[in-house]
Design a protein around this motif. Structure first.
Motif, PDB file in Angstrom:
ATOM      1  N   UNK A 429     -38.930 -18.209   5.928  1.00 48.23           N
ATOM      2  CA  UNK A 429     -39.629 -17.935   4.679  1.00 48.23           C
ATOM      3  C   UNK A 429     -40.254 -16.548   4.684  1.00 48.23           C
ATOM      4  N   UNK A 430     -40.594 -16.023   5.839  1.00 48.37           N
ATOM      5  CA  UNK A 430     -41.238 -14.721   5.888  1.00 48.37           C
ATOM      6  C   UNK A 430     -41.427 -14.247   7.310  1.00 48.37           C
ATOM      7  N   UNK A 431     -42.029 -13.080   7.410  1.00 50.67           N
ATOM      8  CA  UNK A 431     -42.214 -12.433   8.705  1.00 50.67           C
ATOM      9  C   UNK A 431     -43.274 -13.152   9.529  1.00 50.67           C
ATOM     10  N   UNK A 432     -43.122 -13.075  10.850  1.00 46.89           N
ATOM     11  CA  UNK A 432     -44.169 -13.550  11.746  1.00 46.89           C
ATOM     12  C   UNK A 432     -45.156 -12.408  11.987  1.00 46.89           C
ATOM     13  N   UNK A 433     -46.134 -12.635  12.841  1.00 46.58           N
ATOM     14  CA  UNK A 433     -47.203 -11.660  13.026  1.00 46.58           C
ATOM     15  C   UNK A 433     -46.655 -10.329  13.542  1.00 46.58           C
ATOM     16  N   UNK A 434     -47.308  -9.210  13.191  1.00 47.32           N
ATOM     17  CA  UNK A 434     -46.810  -7.890  13.580  1.00 47.32           C
ATOM     18  C   UNK A 434     -46.741  -7.704  15.096  1.00 47.32           C
ATOM     19  N   UNK A 435     -45.683  -7.009  15.524  1.00 51.71           N
ATOM     20  CA  UNK A 435     -45.482  -6.676  16.932  1.00 51.71           C
ATOM     21  C   UNK A 435     -45.492  -5.153  17.043  1.00 51.71           C
ATOM     22  N   UNK A 436     -46.509  -4.605  17.699  1.00 48.71           N
ATOM     23  CA  UNK A 436     -46.644  -3.156  17.817  1.00 48.71           C
ATOM     24  C   UNK A 436     -45.657  -2.614  18.835  1.00 48.71           C
ATOM     25  N   UNK A 437     -45.032  -1.480  18.505  1.00 52.76           N
ATOM     26  CA  UNK A 437     -44.122  -0.822  19.436  1.00 52.76           C
ATOM     27  C   UNK A 437     -44.416   0.669  19.497  1.00 52.76           C
ATOM     28  N   UNK A 438     -44.043   1.271  20.617  1.00 51.94           N
ATOM     29  CA  UNK A 438     -44.003   2.732  20.721  1.00 51.94           C
ATOM     30  C   UNK A 438     -42.607   3.103  21.199  1.00 51.94           C
ATOM     31  N   UNK A 439     -42.482   3.500  22.460  1.00 55.02           N
ATOM     32  CA  UNK A 439     -41.186   3.989  22.934  1.00 55.02           C
ATOM     33  C   UNK A 439     -40.213   2.873  23.307  1.00 55.02           C
ATOM     34  N   UNK A 440     -40.700   1.635  23.403  1.00 58.77           N
ATOM     35  CA  UNK A 440     -39.853   0.524  23.817  1.00 58.77           C
ATOM     36  C   UNK A 440     -39.870  -0.594  22.778  1.00 58.77           C
ATOM     37  N   UNK A 441     -38.788  -1.370  22.737  1.00 56.64           N
ATOM     38  CA  UNK A 441     -38.768  -2.561  21.919  1.00 56.64           C
ATOM     39  C   UNK A 441     -39.600  -3.638  22.617  1.00 56.64           C
ATOM     40  N   UNK A 442     -40.285  -4.439  21.842  1.00 56.77           N
ATOM     41  CA  UNK A 442     -41.237  -5.389  22.403  1.00 56.77           C
ATOM     42  C   UNK A 442     -40.906  -6.798  21.936  1.00 56.77           C
ATOM     43  N   UNK A 443     -40.972  -7.745  22.867  1.00 51.86           N
ATOM     44  CA  UNK A 443     -40.803  -9.162  22.561  1.00 51.86           C
ATOM     45  C   UNK A 443     -42.166  -9.848  22.662  1.00 51.86           C
ATOM     46  N   UNK A 444     -42.534 -10.567  21.618  1.00 45.70           N
ATOM     47  CA  UNK A 444     -43.690 -11.455  21.707  1.00 45.70           C
ATOM     48  C   UNK A 444     -43.187 -12.797  22.216  1.00 45.70           C
ATOM     49  N   UNK A 445     -43.787 -13.291  23.293  1.00 43.09           N
ATOM     50  CA  UNK A 445     -43.298 -14.500  23.939  1.00 43.09           C
ATOM     51  C   UNK A 445     -43.580 -15.767  23.151  1.00 43.09           C
ATOM     52  N   UNK A 446     -42.817 -16.820  23.474  1.00 43.23           N
ATOM     53  CA  UNK A 446     -43.057 -18.146  22.903  1.00 43.23           C
ATOM     54  C   UNK A 446     -44.472 -18.610  23.200  1.00 43.23           C
ATOM     55  N   UNK A 447     -45.055 -19.288  22.233  1.00 39.87           N
ATOM     56  CA  UNK A 447     -46.366 -19.900  22.443  1.00 39.87           C
ATOM     57  C   UNK A 447     -46.204 -21.421  22.438  1.00 39.87           C
ATOM     58  N   UNK A 448     -46.899 -22.071  23.355  1.00 30.93           N
ATOM     59  CA  UNK A 448     -46.767 -23.524  23.455  1.00 30.93           C
ATOM     60  C   UNK A 448     -48.116 -24.147  23.788  1.00 30.93           C
ATOM     61  N   UNK A 449     -48.370 -25.285  23.160  1.00 31.32           N
ATOM     62  CA  UNK A 449     -49.570 -26.066  23.408  1.00 31.32           C
ATOM     63  C   UNK A 449     -49.102 -27.448  23.872  1.00 31.32           C
ATOM     64  N   UNK A 450     -49.532 -27.862  25.045  1.00 32.29           N
ATOM     65  CA  UNK A 450     -48.981 -29.083  25.647  1.00 32.29           C
ATOM     66  C   UNK A 450     -50.091 -29.846  26.358  1.00 32.29           C
ATOM     67  N   UNK A 451     -49.927 -31.164  26.446  1.00 33.21           N
ATOM     68  CA  UNK A 451     -50.904 -31.994  27.140  1.00 33.21           C
ATOM     69  C   UNK A 451     -50.214 -33.140  27.861  1.00 33.21           C
ATOM     70  N   UNK A 452     -50.749 -33.479  29.015  1.00 34.43           N
ATOM     71  CA  UNK A 452     -50.395 -34.695  29.738  1.00 34.43           C
ATOM     72  C   UNK A 452     -51.659 -35.507  30.018  1.00 34.43           C
ATOM     73  N   UNK A 453     -52.660 -35.347  29.174  1.00 36.94           N
ATOM     74  CA  UNK A 453     -53.923 -36.036  29.360  1.00 36.94           C
ATOM     75  C   UNK A 453     -53.723 -37.548  29.231  1.00 36.94           C
ATOM     76  N   UNK A 454     -54.197 -38.340  30.182  1.00 42.02           N
ATOM     77  CA  UNK A 454     -53.922 -39.788  30.152  1.00 42.02           C
ATOM     78  C   UNK A 454     -54.503 -40.508  28.941  1.00 42.02           C
ATOM     79  N   UNK A 455     -55.603 -40.002  28.401  1.00 43.05           N
ATOM     80  CA  UNK A 455     -56.150 -40.622  27.189  1.00 43.05           C
ATOM     81  C   UNK A 455     -55.176 -40.465  26.032  1.00 43.05           C
ATOM     82  N   UNK A 456     -54.640 -39.256  25.858  1.00 45.06           N
ATOM     83  CA  UNK A 456     -53.733 -39.005  24.739  1.00 45.06           C
ATOM     84  C   UNK A 456     -52.409 -39.738  24.913  1.00 45.06           C
ATOM     85  N   UNK A 457     -51.985 -39.955  26.144  1.00 47.07           N
ATOM     86  CA  UNK A 457     -50.707 -40.630  26.362  1.00 47.07           C
ATOM     87  C   UNK A 457     -50.756 -42.111  25.993  1.00 47.07           C
TER      88      UNK A 457
END
Length: 595
Positions: A429-457
């Motif tokens: 639908x549209x662009x993701x957040x801006x990625x600043x570059x200068x002399x090199x191309x830049x990759x913004x890494x995957x973001x992940x939120x994860x839990x193995x908390x026994x209460x939530x399981x």
């Protein structure tokens, strides 16, 4: 919530984990973000809830990961900045080999630290030429960095700090009264007195080489030589990628890896910048160099286009943005950059604002030459305020990105020009957040939120509230794994803007649709006797199925590693329940309804 924040660092990825023991009474952290009652009614028993809008931090049961510091967000001032980060290793373990030293000795626990602990160090010069401690860090020349550390007088009352990058850039600090002395050119030096006799020292700078060596040493006086045989105290050094900041608000300790923190960003509601929640995005690369500096030779201006780097940016950086001024001939009022890329669909975006004039301003990313030949021009809507404009470009090889000013004398400002790759299976639908570059191309890494908390399981129902601009295919809001299935339940958005769940197949989908550019709430619930599954979107009709699931083993928010892409959205809040009826699921899937 019982427990203390801790930072665990794994090789290559910084993971933030707040270790928390869930107790038997309703609990809340100091920001009011978490509730965890022990019991509830037979249906609708709340196990845990979390609000990232009000809490603005992780809630104690989840781990966040991302590689890389180049992830942007808007802060409370309405300026674009980078997520919290500390690029130094072993930021307060100066005896670690990550720190190099010359003619110096350092001793731990020599002084109470500025936060009331016992983690201060004493550093002493041991030779005629004096000594120093420093660490090598890879940086991106042309971007802004902030080096922060805490210093206190020992036998010496002056200290020298440096940011060596092939040549020295020393500055001096009077530790007896926490004032700045002689300051290196190109450095903004701020010294602040804090508790325990410590001085908080911030030096902001833009490096000129790809490696810098932040360091410190005792000094004999202002602009003086080394304090031979003398000592100072030091605690907690930090080097952060920043935009406009010249002082730091927080200290982020590290061990064997840098710290790349979560983005609790802000959004503009029409009158003010307000907390938006936790931003989660998938990996993207900006395939254009010098995203903020269109005066660089990688950008090729037409014969009549005037280019300067002379504008205050959307990030608050003075002369951080470029200006484009059209000349007499609209055909040569162009500026273009060629990129190397494969036939992926991509999104071209930029922050722009009008300085003067009212004529049409175009952009394209399919020109055949850097003169803009045979470009498919897209007219931009430009106002006197910073606005992000974007469009989706069908896949072409080696795109050439261009701007064009059609009216002589018109002038605009441009910053964060981005041509980002889009996964083949995602309809954006549209662009993701801006990625600043200068002399090199830049990759913004995957973001992940994860839990193995026994209460939530123990949960058999989840509700997630999101906001922002989400992709339109294979977008994951929630991923649940079980002992039976790699992906027991995948909750996301279908191509027709409905909510769907894989439920390990067959797919279950709601009948009502969502406008995924706004705020939405989705819920999923299931039971064992009899076996049933249900989901609801924004309180709409409940879709039900009869797939059986095993015991949960892991929970993912905003993404999942089994095919669903990150939501590219803000996770505002979520709740886990031991059970919900279909009616309760529908009621709690209404935006703003109490958990």
């Amino acid at each position: 919530m019982a427990g203390c924040p801790r930072v665990f660092i794994f090789a290559g990825i910084a993971s933030v984990l707040i270790a928390t023991q869930v107790e038997a009474q309703p609990q809340s952290n100091e920001a009011g973000a978490v509730t965890a009652p022990a019991r509830g009614p037979a249906d609708g028993s709340l196990l845990y809830s979390c609000n990232y809008v009000t809490g603005r931090k992780l809630c104690g049961v989840e781990t966040f990961t991302r590689t890389g510091a180049n992830a942007t967000m808007f802060d409370s001032t309405g300026r674009l900045t980078f997520a919290p980060n500390n690029l130094l290793l072993y930021s307060n373990t100066f005896s670690n080999p990550a720190w190099s030293y010359a003619a110096a000795k350092i001793v731990p626990a020599a002084k109470a630290d500025p936060f009331g602990g016992k983690a201060g160090w004493s550093m002493r010069s041991t030779a005629k030429k004096g000594g120093n401690y420093r660490q090598a860090v890879n940086v991106e020349p042309g971007l802004n960095y902030l080096n922060t550390l805490y210093l206190a007088p020992g036998a010496a009352s002056w200290a020298q700090i440096d940011r060596y990058d092939g040549s020295s850039h020393p500055s001096w600090i009077n530790l007896s009264n926490c004032t700045a002395g002689t300051t290196a050119p190109g450095t903004t030096l701020t010294v602040t007195a804090v508790s325990g006799g410590w001085c908080k020292v911030d030096q902001a700078f833009a490096p000129s080489s790809a490696t810098v060596y932040p360091g410190f040493a005792p000094a004999s006086g202002d602009n003086g030589g080394p304090a031979i045989g003398s000592s100072i105290h030091v605690f907690g050094e930090q080097l952060s990628l920043v935009t406009y900041q010249t002082t730091s608000a927080d200290y982020y300790p590290t061990s064997e890896s840098p710290y790349y923190g979560p983005r609790f960003g802000y959004a503009y509601n029409g009158s003010a910048w307000v907390p938006a929640g936790l931003m989660l995005e998938d990996a993207r690369q900006n395939q254009l160099k010098y995203s903020n500096d269109l005066t660089n030779p990688v950008w090729v201006p037409g014969a009549t286009m005037k280019v300067a780097r002379d504008q205050m940016g959307v990030d608050g950086v003075v002369n951080g943005a470029s200006s484009l001024t059209g000349g007499a001939d609209s055909a040569t009022n162009t500026i273009c950059q060629a990129a190397k890329a494969w036939f992926h669909e991509r999104i071209f975006s930029a922050y722009v604002k009008r300085i003067n004039g009212s004529g049409v301003v175009n952009m394209a990313t399919d020109a055949q030459t850097t003169a803009g030949t045979k470009a498919t021009w897209h007219a931009m809507t430009i106002t006197p305020e910073w606005t992000r404009v974007s469009f989706v470009q069908p896949g072409i090889k080696d795109p050439i990105t261009c701007f064009q000013i059609t009216t002589p004398g018109d002038k605009i400002a441009v910053q964060y020009v981005q041509n980002e790759n889009v996964p083949n299976e995602t309809r954006p639908l549209g662009a993701t957040s801006p990625i600043a570059t200068t002399s090199s191309l830049v990759v913004r890494g995957d973001e992940m939120l994860v839990s193995e908390n026994p209460i939530l399981l123990q949960a058999k129902a989840f509700v997630v509230e999101t906001s922002g601009q989400l992709p339109a295919t294979d977008m994951a809001l929630l991923g649940l794994t079980s002992a039976r299935d790699e992906l027991a339940i995948g909750l996301g958005e279908d191509t027709d803007n409905t909510l769907y769940s894989t439920f390990s197949f067959p797919k279950l989908s709601t009948t009502n649709t969502a406008i995924w550019r706004g705020t939405n709430r989705a819920g999923v619930a299931w039971g064992d006797e009899p076996v049933w599954n249900a989901l609801s979107l924004n309180g709409g009709p409940v879709a039900a199925g009869d797939r059986e699931h095993g015991v949960l083993t892991k929970i993912f928010w905003g993404s999942e590693p089994f095919g669903g892409k990150a939501c590219n959205c803000f996770i505002r809040s979520w709740a886990a329940y031991s059970s919900l009826t279909k009616e309760q699921l529908s009621a709690k899937s209404v935006v703003g309804a109490p958990f």
